[in-house]
Motif scaffolding. Structure first.
Motif, PDB file in Angstrom:
ATOM      1  N   VAL A 301       0.854  -1.178   0.000  1.00 16.04           N
ATOM      2  CA  VAL A 301       0.000   0.000   0.000  1.00 16.04           C
ATOM      3  C   VAL A 301       0.895   1.234   0.000  1.00 16.04           C
ATOM      4  N   ALA A 302       0.340   2.351  -0.452  1.00 16.95           N
ATOM      5  CA  ALA A 302       1.101   3.595  -0.478  1.00 16.95           C
ATOM      6  C   ALA A 302       1.342   4.066   0.948  1.00 16.95           C
ATOM      7  N   ASN A 303       2.613   4.174   1.321  1.00 11.97           N
ATOM      8  CA  ASN A 303       2.962   4.533   2.695  1.00 11.97           C
ATOM      9  C   ASN A 303       4.267   5.328   2.678  1.00 11.97           C
ATOM     10  N   ALA A 304       4.200   6.552   3.198  1.00  6.53           N
ATOM     11  CA  ALA A 304       5.392   7.409   3.202  1.00  6.53           C
ATOM     12  C   ALA A 304       6.494   6.852   4.081  1.00  6.53           C
ATOM     13  N   ALA A 305       6.122   6.022   5.073  1.00  7.79           N
ATOM     14  CA  ALA A 305       7.120   5.470   5.986  1.00  7.79           C
ATOM     15  C   ALA A 305       7.831   4.251   5.403  1.00  7.79           C
ATOM     16  N   SER A 306       7.292   3.648   4.346  1.00  5.54           N
ATOM     17  CA  SER A 306       7.888   2.450   3.747  1.00  5.54           C
ATOM     18  C   SER A 306       8.910   2.838   2.694  1.00  5.54           C
ATOM     19  N   PRO A 307       9.832   1.953   2.370  1.00  2.00           N
ATOM     20  CA  PRO A 307      10.819   2.239   1.313  1.00  2.00           C
ATOM     21  C   PRO A 307      10.130   2.487  -0.027  1.00  2.00           C
ATOM     22  N   THR A 308      10.705   3.334  -0.833  1.00  3.19           N
ATOM     23  CA  THR A 308      10.159   3.625  -2.162  1.00  3.19           C
ATOM     24  C   THR A 308      10.283   2.385  -3.044  1.00  3.19           C
ATOM     25  N   PRO A 309       9.236   2.001  -3.746  1.00  2.00           N
ATOM     26  CA  PRO A 309       9.315   0.824  -4.626  1.00  2.00           C
ATOM     27  C   PRO A 309      10.427   0.976  -5.650  1.00  2.00           C
ATOM     28  N   ARG A 310      11.040  -0.133  -6.007  1.00  2.00           N
ATOM     29  CA  ARG A 310      12.199  -0.074  -6.901  1.00  2.00           C
ATOM     30  C   ARG A 310      11.821   0.396  -8.304  1.00  2.00           C
ATOM     31  N   TRP A 311      10.594   0.147  -8.720  1.00  2.00           N
ATOM     32  CA  TRP A 311      10.216   0.581 -10.062  1.00  2.00           C
ATOM     33  C   TRP A 311      10.169   2.107 -10.162  1.00  2.00           C
ATOM     34  N   CYS A 312      10.058   2.795  -9.031  1.00  2.00           N
ATOM     35  CA  CYS A 312      10.056   4.263  -9.058  1.00  2.00           C
ATOM     36  C   CYS A 312      11.396   4.823  -9.531  1.00  2.00           C
ATOM     37  N   GLN A 313      12.455   4.001  -9.431  1.00  2.00           N
ATOM     38  CA  GLN A 313      13.779   4.453  -9.830  1.00  2.00           C
ATOM     39  C   GLN A 313      14.047   4.221 -11.314  1.00  2.00           C
ATOM     40  N   TRP A 314      13.113   3.577 -11.999  1.00  2.00           N
ATOM     41  CA  TRP A 314      13.318   3.339 -13.421  1.00  2.00           C
ATOM     42  C   TRP A 314      13.315   4.659 -14.186  1.00  2.00           C
ATOM     43  N   GLN A 315      14.002   4.660 -15.328  1.00  2.00           N
ATOM     44  CA  GLN A 315      14.034   5.864 -16.151  1.00  2.00           C
ATOM     45  C   GLN A 315      12.633   6.254 -16.604  1.00  2.00           C
ATOM     46  N   ILE A 316      11.821   5.233 -16.969  1.00  2.00           N
ATOM     47  CA  ILE A 316      10.396   5.442 -17.251  1.00  2.00           C
ATOM     48  C   ILE A 316       9.635   4.554 -16.269  1.00  2.00           C
ATOM     49  N   PRO A 317       9.146   5.101 -15.178  1.00  2.00           N
ATOM     50  CA  PRO A 317       8.514   4.278 -14.138  1.00  2.00           C
ATOM     51  C   PRO A 317       7.119   3.798 -14.533  1.00  2.00           C
ATOM     52  N   LEU A 318       7.069   2.650 -15.207  1.00  4.57           N
ATOM     53  CA  LEU A 318       5.792   2.077 -15.638  1.00  4.57           C
ATOM     54  C   LEU A 318       5.331   1.070 -14.594  1.00  4.57           C
ATOM     55  N   LEU A 319       4.345   1.437 -13.832  1.00  7.05           N
ATOM     56  CA  LEU A 319       3.813   0.553 -12.801  1.00  7.05           C
ATOM     57  C   LEU A 319       3.172  -0.682 -13.416  1.00  7.05           C
TER      58      LEU A 319
END
Length: 512
Positions: A301-319
């Protein structure tokens, strides 16, 4: 009224009748099968209910509970709760939005008797039934323009009413919405209402990700128009021709970019929303019961306290790409394993029809296909029925989906993937029936009010014939014993998958 208009009006009425009849029969059968067959205990998404059942909830659950299984639970959950879990973003928002609007408006008077979930379940039954009838009419109109053969268009749409993907067209899936938008959009495109077609195909992308491929129809139309204008200037002076060629190239790039952008816009906006939700989470209040489910099942779930998902670091972050990879193990050749042989067998009939369609069309129009339908003026080109030149782009579209489905998807999904996206499955089925079924050679079957006048009907079936006048598919079913082996194979495939899907899917048993 001219005879041709009379025939077409009769055909449309036949399509509406048969589509409505098959929807009512599907709803009845799924309710009966869901009641008599125990549900399988499946490891599927099953969120806790948030409301206490009201007066009519048990009745709606008994009647339409089979429509909420497997992926349908995701759509119902999104319509009720929104996008809470990461893997919910595999399911596009247009269908749950329509369900929510229907439950909150047309079904609002029932809010004292049905919970939101109950109204959403009722919205699935009503909404998908109406959308299916609309999609059938759109497919008929599209087929008349493309194959330019009234009889083939009618048979193809009647076969569509018995689609092997039937259970997904009536359950809480987005296939019916996608088919209605796609077929209607392509019909408008054939009528040269390009902007309207572009908008409908864009909305189709808001229902399913494979709507992105529909941009190819718009690009091909632009290319055809450009080639036609270029040929008109082919005899001009060299400098004039050169300037015209350059202008046509610029025009194609600009219009193509515009069409592709409109079709892709819903996909891009949805990915942006997912990126904002998980890569830049804000303070959101998730109910404790849903948080407990997330911890138990490992849902993110979306949570500011949790680590950022690794896909967010992609050049084009396609969920969407990440979910298909991480949650469903979707990728090139990943399904080519020995244990998946049963699923390949399950997809074999639709794949066979798809390959037959491509092979027969190419063999009938080899030079035309070699020139991609753009520069051939050869005499070998067929111009009637399934071999009409307009069918070419649909064959290409179907072949792309077929190859992608085989090599890059869970192959058992291929049946509903093709059945809701391409009319070619129904055109080739109708074409083969005409080619190998002697009963369909009787011209009286395609005249208004002729079928029910046949004197060799069995008495017990006259009622069924009268219910759908001029229905050649019902006529073949009534004469099953005298049908050719090709007819039995094609119609046997459609009807068996039509019924088995209801029996298995509605009881949490694995299906396509």
């Amino acid at each position: 009224m001219s005879p041709s208009n009379n025939c077409e009006n009769q055909d449309v009425w036949t399509v509406v009748q048969f589509a409505t009849f098959t929807r009512l029969l599907s709803l009845l059968l799924q309710a009966v099968l869901n009641a008599v067959i125990p549900d399988h205990v499946a490891d599927a998404f099953s969120p806790p209910r948030s409301e206490t059942p009201l007066l009519l909830d048990p009745a709606i659950e008994a009647l339409f509970g089979g429509l909420s299984h497997w992926d349908a639970e995701h759509f119902l959950f999104i319509a009720e709760r929104g996008y809470i879990y990461e893997h919910n973003f595999a399911f596009f928002p247009l269908f749950p939005l329509i369900l929510r609007l229907l439950a909150a408006t047309a079904l609002w008077p029932l809010c004292g008797f049905l919970t939101m979930h109950g109204r959403l379940l009722l919205a699935v039954a009503i909404g998908n039934s109406i959308l299916f009838v609309i999609s059938a009419m759109a497919l008929y109109k599209l087929s008349r323009l493309v194959v330019q053969d009234r009889k083939l268009a009618l048979i193809a749409v009647l076969m569509y009413c018995l689609t092997p993907a039937n259970v997904f067209m009536i359950a809480g899936y987005s296939e019916t919405l996608f088919a209605a938008l796609t077929f209607a959009g392509l019909w408008l495109l054939e009528k040269r209402f390009t902007i309207g077609a572009c908008l409908l195909l864009g909305f189709a992308t808001g229902a399913r990700a494979n709507g992105l491929v529909n941009a190819g129809f718009l690009l091909y139309l632009s290319l055809q128009c450009g080639f036609a204008r270029t040929r008109a200037f082919s005899k001009g002076e060299g400098s004039v021709r050169y300037r015209h060629y350059v202008w046509e190239l610029i025009r194609f790039v600009l219009t193509g970019a515009f069409y592709a952008a409109v079709v892709a816009l819903p996909f891009c906006l949805f990915q942006f929303y997912g990126c904002q939700t998980f890569c830049h989470p804000s303070a959101t209040q998730v109910p404790p019961a849903l948080l407990n489910l997330a911890r138990e099942k490992g849902y993110r779930v979306a949570n500011a306290a949790s680590p950022t998902p690794r896909w967010c670091q992609w050049q084009i972050p396609l969920l969407y790409s990440y979910i298909q990879d991480a949650y469903w193990d979707v990728g090139f050749l990943r399904y080519f394993r020995w244990k998946q042989i049963p699923n390949f067998i399950l997809a074999l009939p639709v794949a066979t029809l798809g390959f037959i369609a491509s092979y027969m069309y190419i063999m009938a129009n080899p030079v035309f296909c070699m020139y991609l339908g753009l520069g051939d003026k050869g005499k070998d080109r067929k111009t009637h029925g399934f071999y009409n030149p307009k069918v070419f782009v649909y064959i290409v579209h179907s072949s792309v989906l077929l190859l992608f489905g085989i090599f890059c998807m869970h192959v058992q999904v291929l049946t509903r993937f093709l059945a809701s996206s391409s009319p070619v499955l129904y055109w080739i089925s109708g074409h083969l029936l005409f080619q190998y079924e002697p009963l369909l050679q009787d011209e009286r079957l395609f005249r208004p009010d002729q079928i029910q006048q046949q004197k060799d009907h069995k008495p017990g079936l006259r009622c069924a014939v009268g219910m759908c006048r001029n229905n050649q598919v019902l006529y073949l079913l009534m004469h099953w014993q005298t049908c050719s082996v090709y007819t039995r194979c094609i119609m046997g495939y459609f009807i068996s998958y039509w019924f088995l899907g209801l029996a298995l899917h509605c009881n949490f048993l694995p299906w396509t």
